[in-house]
Design a protein around this motif. Structure first.
Motif, PDB file in Angstrom:
ATOM      1  N   GLN A  17       0.772  -1.208  -0.017  1.00 30.83           N
ATOM      2  CA  GLN A  17      -0.064  -0.156   0.017  1.00 30.83           C
ATOM      3  C   GLN A  17       0.835   1.319  -0.142  1.00 30.83           C
ATOM      4  N   SER A  18       1.908   0.993   0.700  1.00 26.64           N
ATOM      5  CA  SER A  18       2.834   2.367   0.742  1.00 26.64           C
ATOM      6  C   SER A  18       3.573   2.650  -0.594  1.00 26.64           C
ATOM      7  N   ILE A  19       3.804   1.554  -1.393  1.00 28.52           N
ATOM      8  CA  ILE A  19       4.301   1.606  -2.651  1.00 28.52           C
ATOM      9  C   ILE A  19       3.334   2.336  -3.787  1.00 28.52           C
ATOM     10  N   THR A  20       2.205   1.918  -3.359  1.00 31.23           N
ATOM     11  CA  THR A  20       0.996   2.399  -4.299  1.00 31.23           C
ATOM     12  C   THR A  20       0.897   3.833  -4.268  1.00 31.23           C
ATOM     13  N   ASP A  21       0.918   4.107  -2.840  1.00 32.90           N
ATOM     14  CA  ASP A  21       0.958   5.609  -2.510  1.00 32.90           C
ATOM     15  C   ASP A  21       2.114   6.426  -3.143  1.00 32.90           C
ATOM     16  N   GLN A  22       3.406   5.982  -3.186  1.00 30.85           N
ATOM     17  CA  GLN A  22       4.606   6.333  -3.874  1.00 30.85           C
ATOM     18  C   GLN A  22       4.235   6.907  -5.180  1.00 30.85           C
ATOM     19  N   ILE A  23       3.732   5.758  -5.900  1.00 26.15           N
ATOM     20  CA  ILE A  23       3.442   5.845  -7.165  1.00 26.15           C
ATOM     21  C   ILE A  23       2.258   6.979  -7.428  1.00 26.15           C
ATOM     22  N   PHE A  24       1.304   6.934  -6.459  1.00 24.92           N
ATOM     23  CA  PHE A  24       0.365   7.907  -6.548  1.00 24.92           C
ATOM     24  C   PHE A  24       1.132   9.356  -6.362  1.00 24.92           C
ATOM     25  N   ILE A  52       7.881   6.165 -11.476  1.00 25.71           N
ATOM     26  CA  ILE A  52       6.756   5.247 -11.521  1.00 25.71           C
ATOM     27  C   ILE A  52       7.190   3.809 -12.151  1.00 25.71           C
ATOM     28  N   VAL A  53       8.078   3.762 -13.301  1.00 22.92           N
ATOM     29  CA  VAL A  53       8.405   2.486 -13.475  1.00 22.92           C
ATOM     30  C   VAL A  53       9.205   1.647 -12.523  1.00 22.92           C
ATOM     31  N   ASN A  54      10.075   2.458 -11.937  1.00 21.70           N
ATOM     32  CA  ASN A  54      11.019   1.568 -10.831  1.00 21.70           C
ATOM     33  C   ASN A  54       9.822   1.088  -9.800  1.00 21.70           C
ATOM     34  N   TYR A  55       9.009   1.781  -9.255  1.00 26.30           N
ATOM     35  CA  TYR A  55       8.387   1.661  -8.052  1.00 26.30           C
ATOM     36  C   TYR A  55       7.359   0.515  -8.445  1.00 26.30           C
ATOM     37  N   CYS A  56       6.728   0.471  -9.769  1.00 23.01           N
ATOM     38  CA  CYS A  56       6.010  -0.606 -10.131  1.00 23.01           C
ATOM     39  C   CYS A  56       6.778  -2.010 -10.082  1.00 23.01           C
ATOM     40  N   VAL A  57       7.959  -2.078 -10.617  1.00 24.45           N
ATOM     41  CA  VAL A  57       8.824  -3.025 -10.663  1.00 24.45           C
ATOM     42  C   VAL A  57       8.976  -3.439  -9.075  1.00 24.45           C
ATOM     43  N   LEU A 117      -3.486   7.320 -13.138  1.00 25.38           N
ATOM     44  CA  LEU A 117      -4.080   7.551 -11.915  1.00 25.38           C
ATOM     45  C   LEU A 117      -5.450   6.722 -11.682  1.00 25.38           C
ATOM     46  N   MET A 118      -6.034   6.443 -12.838  1.00 25.41           N
ATOM     47  CA  MET A 118      -7.092   5.518 -12.833  1.00 25.41           C
ATOM     48  C   MET A 118      -6.942   4.114 -12.153  1.00 25.41           C
ATOM     49  N   LYS A 119      -5.543   3.668 -12.693  1.00 24.83           N
ATOM     50  CA  LYS A 119      -5.303   2.489 -12.440  1.00 24.83           C
ATOM     51  C   LYS A 119      -4.854   2.274 -11.020  1.00 24.83           C
ATOM     52  N   LEU A 120      -4.330   3.570 -10.209  1.00 27.44           N
ATOM     53  CA  LEU A 120      -3.908   3.561  -9.029  1.00 27.44           C
ATOM     54  C   LEU A 120      -5.043   3.424  -7.970  1.00 27.44           C
ATOM     55  N   LEU A 121      -5.977   4.124  -8.534  1.00 30.18           N
ATOM     56  CA  LEU A 121      -7.419   4.295  -7.721  1.00 30.18           C
ATOM     57  C   LEU A 121      -7.646   2.819  -7.654  1.00 30.18           C
ATOM     58  N   ARG A 122      -8.030   1.976  -8.691  1.00 31.77           N
ATOM     59  CA  ARG A 122      -8.301   0.601  -8.718  1.00 31.77           C
ATOM     60  C   ARG A 122      -7.432  -0.107  -8.009  1.00 31.77           C
ATOM     61  N   VAL A 123      -6.116   0.115  -7.867  1.00 30.37           N
ATOM     62  CA  VAL A 123      -5.188  -0.568  -6.837  1.00 30.37           C
ATOM     63  C   VAL A 123      -5.323  -0.325  -5.593  1.00 30.37           C
ATOM     64  N   GLN A 144       1.578  -3.462 -13.916  1.00 28.87           N
ATOM     65  CA  GLN A 144       2.150  -3.918 -15.334  1.00 28.87           C
ATOM     66  C   GLN A 144       1.902  -2.880 -16.115  1.00 28.87           C
ATOM     67  N   ASP A 145       0.528  -2.441 -16.153  1.00 28.03           N
ATOM     68  CA  ASP A 145      -0.400  -1.517 -17.024  1.00 28.03           C
ATOM     69  C   ASP A 145       0.527  -0.007 -16.897  1.00 28.03           C
ATOM     70  N   MET A 146       0.654   0.074 -15.653  1.00 28.25           N
ATOM     71  CA  MET A 146       1.228   1.452 -15.092  1.00 28.25           C
ATOM     72  C   MET A 146       2.674   1.539 -15.599  1.00 28.25           C
ATOM     73  N   LEU A 147       3.354   0.602 -15.524  1.00 35.41           N
ATOM     74  CA  LEU A 147       4.706   0.518 -15.809  1.00 35.41           C
ATOM     75  C   LEU A 147       4.683   0.911 -17.536  1.00 35.41           C
ATOM     76  N   ASN A 148       3.821   0.100 -18.032  1.00 35.22           N
ATOM     77  CA  ASN A 148       3.963   0.256 -19.483  1.00 35.22           C
ATOM     78  C   ASN A 148       3.362   1.772 -20.057  1.00 35.22           C
ATOM     79  N   TYR A 149       2.371   2.199 -19.292  1.00 35.19           N
ATOM     80  CA  TYR A 149       1.796   3.596 -19.818  1.00 35.19           C
ATOM     81  C   TYR A 149       2.992   4.370 -19.560  1.00 35.19           C
ATOM     82  N   SER A 150       3.738   4.364 -18.335  1.00 33.32           N
ATOM     83  CA  SER A 150       5.206   5.101 -18.253  1.00 33.32           C
ATOM     84  C   SER A 150       5.856   5.134 -19.263  1.00 33.32           C
ATOM     85  N   VAL A 151       6.335   3.834 -19.565  1.00 32.45           N
ATOM     86  CA  VAL A 151       7.280   3.475 -20.695  1.00 32.45           C
ATOM     87  C   VAL A 151       6.597   4.384 -22.160  1.00 32.45           C
TER      88      VAL A 151
END
Length: 159
Positions: A17-24, A52-57, A117-123, A144-151
């Motif tokens: 949850q903390s990682i999700t918040d960091q991405i947010f 975001i890429v790094n935090y998703c991984v 941001l939508m994916k984050l709200l879902r997570v 994975q989707d957030m990582l790819n959107y960031s790429v």
């Protein structure tokens, strides 16, 4: 990997949850900069997308960790885990690009930010439901989707 060598795996202390918040935080900063068009600290959005890429991984690595996983991991082991998650996500990206006809190439970067941001709200909702879902993909698929959107955004930014 440079930060892993500098800091070790201090990120292992973070709950998913903390990682999700960091991405947010990073995604929200991107959106704010997109809207205000000015950065008072002089940093552009490129670094935030990379974050975001790094935090998703990191999030995916944490999801696969157990109580027995050591807090401090050797940099070589982290690199191996990191590469596995990236390659798996890259394969997913190629499969989706095939099916969606590389639609991301015609999208605005701001739309990619909004999708993150939508994916984050879902997570966050899935996390609040203790991981239970009825019809949706799980947390990992959203990372994975957030990582790819960031790429995609980084490619569109010319990075």
């Amino acid at each position: 990997m440079k930060k892993t060598r500098d800091y070790g795996t201090a990120w292992r202390i973070l709950r998913p949850q903390s990682i999700t918040d960091q991405i947010f935080i990073k995604a929200q900063r991107i959106r704010t900069l997109e809207e205000k068009k000015v950065s008072k600290v002089g940093e552009d959005i490129t670094g935030e997308y990379i974050g975001i890429v790094n935090y998703c991984v990191i999030a995916m690595m944490q999801l696969e960790s157990t109580a027995e996983t050591a807090m401090e991991l050797a940099p070589d082991h982290v690199e191996h885990l990191f590469d596995e998650r990236v390659n798996e996500t890259k394969e997913l990206m190629f499969a989706k690009n095939h099916d969606y006809g590389e639609a991301w190439r015609d999208m605005r970067i701001s739309s990619l930010t909004d999708l993150i941001l939508m994916k984050l709200l879902r997570v966050k909702q899935i996390e609040d439901n203790q991981g239970l879902t009825e019809a949706s993909e799980g947390v990992k698929a959203n990372y994975q989707d957030m990582l790819n959107y960031s790429v995609f955004a980084l490619i569109k930014l010319g990075v």
